[in-house]
Design a protein around this motif. Sequence first.
Motif, PDB file in Angstrom:
ATOM      1  N   LEU A 287       0.808  -1.207   0.000  1.00 36.68           N
ATOM      2  CA  LEU A 287       0.000   0.000   0.000  1.00 36.68           C
ATOM      3  C   LEU A 287       0.850   1.269   0.000  1.00 36.68           C
ATOM      4  O   LEU A 287       0.529   2.243  -0.690  1.00 36.68           O
ATOM      5  CB  LEU A 287      -0.937   0.003   1.213  1.00 36.68           C
ATOM      6  N   HIS A 288       1.934   1.268   0.790  1.00 38.02           N
ATOM      7  CA  HIS A 288       2.733   2.482   0.941  1.00 38.02           C
ATOM      8  C   HIS A 288       3.893   2.574  -0.045  1.00 38.02           C
ATOM      9  O   HIS A 288       4.300   3.674  -0.419  1.00 38.02           O
ATOM     10  CB  HIS A 288       3.292   2.565   2.363  1.00 38.02           C
ATOM     11  N   TYR A 289       4.445   1.436  -0.440  1.00 33.29           N
ATOM     12  CA  TYR A 289       5.605   1.452  -1.333  1.00 33.29           C
ATOM     13  C   TYR A 289       5.368   0.528  -2.529  1.00 33.29           C
ATOM     14  O   TYR A 289       6.141  -0.396  -2.768  1.00 33.29           O
ATOM     15  CB  TYR A 289       6.867   1.025  -0.569  1.00 33.29           C
ATOM     16  N   PRO A 290       4.321   0.770  -3.294  1.00 29.95           N
ATOM     17  CA  PRO A 290       4.082  -0.074  -4.469  1.00 29.95           C
ATOM     18  C   PRO A 290       5.185   0.109  -5.501  1.00 29.95           C
ATOM     19  O   PRO A 290       5.577   1.235  -5.815  1.00 29.95           O
ATOM     20  CB  PRO A 290       2.735   0.443  -4.990  1.00 29.95           C
ATOM     21  N   ASP A 291       5.717  -1.002  -5.991  1.00 31.96           N
ATOM     22  CA  ASP A 291       6.797  -0.990  -6.988  1.00 31.96           C
ATOM     23  C   ASP A 291       8.073  -0.324  -6.473  1.00 31.96           C
ATOM     24  O   ASP A 291       8.941   0.018  -7.259  1.00 31.96           O
ATOM     25  CB  ASP A 291       6.337  -0.280  -8.267  1.00 31.96           C
ATOM     26  N   LYS A 292       8.167  -0.134  -5.153  1.00 28.77           N
ATOM     27  CA  LYS A 292       9.369   0.481  -4.590  1.00 28.77           C
ATOM     28  C   LYS A 292       9.985  -0.383  -3.493  1.00 28.77           C
ATOM     29  O   LYS A 292      10.764   0.119  -2.686  1.00 28.77           O
ATOM     30  CB  LYS A 292       9.048   1.870  -4.018  1.00 28.77           C
ATOM     31  N   HIS A 293       9.632  -1.652  -3.447  1.00 30.92           N
ATOM     32  CA  HIS A 293      10.197  -2.514  -2.415  1.00 30.92           C
ATOM     33  C   HIS A 293      10.376  -3.932  -2.944  1.00 30.92           C
ATOM     34  O   HIS A 293       9.709  -4.342  -3.904  1.00 30.92           O
ATOM     35  CB  HIS A 293       9.293  -2.538  -1.174  1.00 30.92           C
ATOM     36  N   GLN A 294      11.290  -4.643  -2.309  1.00 28.44           N
ATOM     37  CA  GLN A 294      11.505  -6.052  -2.593  1.00 28.44           C
ATOM     38  C   GLN A 294      11.659  -6.776  -1.258  1.00 28.44           C
ATOM     39  O   GLN A 294      12.475  -6.381  -0.429  1.00 28.44           O
ATOM     40  CB  GLN A 294      12.761  -6.271  -3.450  1.00 28.44           C
ATOM     41  N   LEU A 295      10.875  -7.816  -1.058  1.00 29.02           N
ATOM     42  CA  LEU A 295      10.921  -8.573   0.186  1.00 29.02           C
ATOM     43  C   LEU A 295      11.140 -10.038  -0.141  1.00 29.02           C
ATOM     44  O   LEU A 295      10.401 -10.630  -0.933  1.00 29.02           O
ATOM     45  CB  LEU A 295       9.613  -8.408   0.960  1.00 29.02           C
ATOM     46  N   SER A 296      12.163 -10.615   0.470  1.00 30.40           N
ATOM     47  CA  SER A 296      12.409 -12.047   0.313  1.00 30.40           C
ATOM     48  C   SER A 296      12.607 -12.663   1.693  1.00 30.40           C
ATOM     49  O   SER A 296      13.300 -12.099   2.543  1.00 30.40           O
ATOM     50  CB  SER A 296      13.635 -12.300  -0.566  1.00 30.40           C
ATOM     51  N   ILE A 297      11.996 -13.826   1.908  1.00 30.78           N
ATOM     52  CA  ILE A 297      12.088 -14.552   3.169  1.00 30.78           C
ATOM     53  C   ILE A 297      12.545 -15.972   2.865  1.00 30.78           C
ATOM     54  O   ILE A 297      11.922 -16.664   2.046  1.00 30.78           O
ATOM     55  CB  ILE A 297      10.746 -14.560   3.916  1.00 30.78           C
ATOM     56  N   ASN A 298      13.618 -16.378   3.509  1.00 33.93           N
ATOM     57  CA  ASN A 298      14.207 -17.692   3.260  1.00 33.93           C
ATOM     58  C   ASN A 298      14.242 -18.486   4.565  1.00 33.93           C
ATOM     59  O   ASN A 298      14.707 -17.968   5.590  1.00 33.93           O
ATOM     60  CB  ASN A 298      15.613 -17.517   2.690  1.00 33.93           C
ATOM     61  N   THR A 299      13.751 -19.699   4.516  1.00 33.89           N
ATOM     62  CA  THR A 299      13.722 -20.542   5.716  1.00 33.89           C
ATOM     63  C   THR A 299      14.538 -21.819   5.533  1.00 33.89           C
ATOM     64  O   THR A 299      14.299 -22.820   6.209  1.00 33.89           O
ATOM     65  CB  THR A 299      12.273 -20.901   6.087  1.00 33.89           C
ATOM     66  N   GLU A 300      15.508 -21.815   4.640  1.00 32.45           N
ATOM     67  CA  GLU A 300      16.317 -23.003   4.400  1.00 32.45           C
ATOM     68  C   GLU A 300      17.446 -23.112   5.422  1.00 32.45           C
ATOM     69  O   GLU A 300      17.816 -22.141   6.079  1.00 32.45           O
ATOM     70  CB  GLU A 300      16.889 -22.975   2.986  1.00 32.45           C
ATOM     71  N   TRP A 301      18.002 -24.331   5.517  1.00 32.33           N
ATOM     72  CA  TRP A 301      19.164 -24.611   6.351  1.00 32.33           C
ATOM     73  C   TRP A 301      18.919 -24.288   7.831  1.00 32.33           C
ATOM     74  O   TRP A 301      19.835 -23.891   8.551  1.00 32.33           O
ATOM     75  CB  TRP A 301      20.405 -23.867   5.854  1.00 32.33           C
ATOM     76  N   GLY A 302      17.681 -24.426   8.254  1.00 32.04           N
ATOM     77  CA  GLY A 302      17.394 -24.237   9.662  1.00 32.04           C
ATOM     78  C   GLY A 302      17.509 -22.798  10.142  1.00 32.04           C
ATOM     79  O   GLY A 302      17.649 -22.543  11.337  1.00 32.04           O
ATOM     80  N   GLN A 303      17.426 -21.854   9.209  1.00 29.79           N
ATOM     81  CA  GLN A 303      17.519 -20.437   9.565  1.00 29.79           C
ATOM     82  C   GLN A 303      16.371 -19.665   8.932  1.00 29.79           C
ATOM     83  O   GLN A 303      15.837 -20.038   7.885  1.00 29.79           O
ATOM     84  CB  GLN A 303      18.856 -19.842   9.123  1.00 29.79           C
ATOM     85  N   PHE A 304      16.025 -18.589   9.599  1.00 28.76           N
ATOM     86  CA  PHE A 304      14.988 -17.683   9.100  1.00 28.76           C
ATOM     87  C   PHE A 304      15.678 -16.381   8.707  1.00 28.76           C
ATOM     88  O   PHE A 304      16.231 -15.676   9.553  1.00 28.76           O
ATOM     89  CB  PHE A 304      13.944 -17.430  10.185  1.00 28.76           C
TER      90      PHE A 304
END
Length: 314
Positions: A287-304
């Motif tokens: 809503l606030h940053y359309p087309d202005k942000h990138q978010l990636s979340i990785n839960t591999e190898w026992g880490q967040f």
Amino acid sequence: MIGLFYFNLHWLTPNTLQKGTWGTFIGLLLGAFLITFVIDKVIFDLTFDDMPRPRHDGPPTLHGEGRPRPFYAGPPMMLNSPHFLGISVSFILVVALSSVIALWRERTENKAIQQQIIYEKIAAELAVLKLQVSPHFLFNTLNNIRWLARQKSEQTEGYILKLSDLLRYMIYHANHDKVAFSQEIKYLNDYIDLQRMRLIDPSKVIFEVEGDTETLMIEPMLFIPFVENAFKYGVHSQQDTPIEFRLSIKDKVLHFYSKNDIFTGNSPLLEEESGIGIPNVKKRLALHYPDKHQLSINTEWGQFEVNLLINLSA
């Protein structure tokens, strides 16, 4: 014609054409054309009725006392004259111009109304999202202070004051559209200090900030769900808890990074257990940053691991 223009602009088109009642629109236009035609004919006849119209089919004849009688051709044949054509063209142009203006104005007003509705909807959604984050944060923090109180720590009062500062920030700043980035950093730092108090080795928690934090503004409480998530799923009661948070700013691009271990039995469910926080952050970013942000979340190898990039340029 001036009266026709404003009549069609302010009443006829808005009340008939814009509502799809074409029959009424055409019928009233024909009536208006008839009135215009009659008025114009009356004015024309009053102006030219006393003027003789010579005929070209022969000389005038004598009448009365020997005076020549003028040949009067009678009323002008309006339907067959260029004058009638001029009235028709003028009528069509006036109606077309006023209708186009009325339709354009109605479309512009509707667009403005729709934009206002969208803006109010977004504002309402953001208010709800912030309210959802606040109770979750408060619940976790009070649990931490309760744990400290049970230990009868002398630091309890100091941490209660920290919590007081956090609540003050949430009440007086979280409702703002934007806050100073330095204030958001202090808020995160106080929260992390509250969480460190229950760890075996508080030094394992790293919080680093790089770049200019004094001049930028940001949506409040964007990062706290990720910080909460790290402490919720990355803390072990009998082992060291390495947790890492990094914030950096370069060329008005903000980079938030967090990493924590996921211990057995603490696997985060992104859309459910941590759902009060992380899915709402995704919505707020959209809503606030359309087309202005990138978010990636990785839960591999026992880490967040979280990587969030936000372009804060106007």
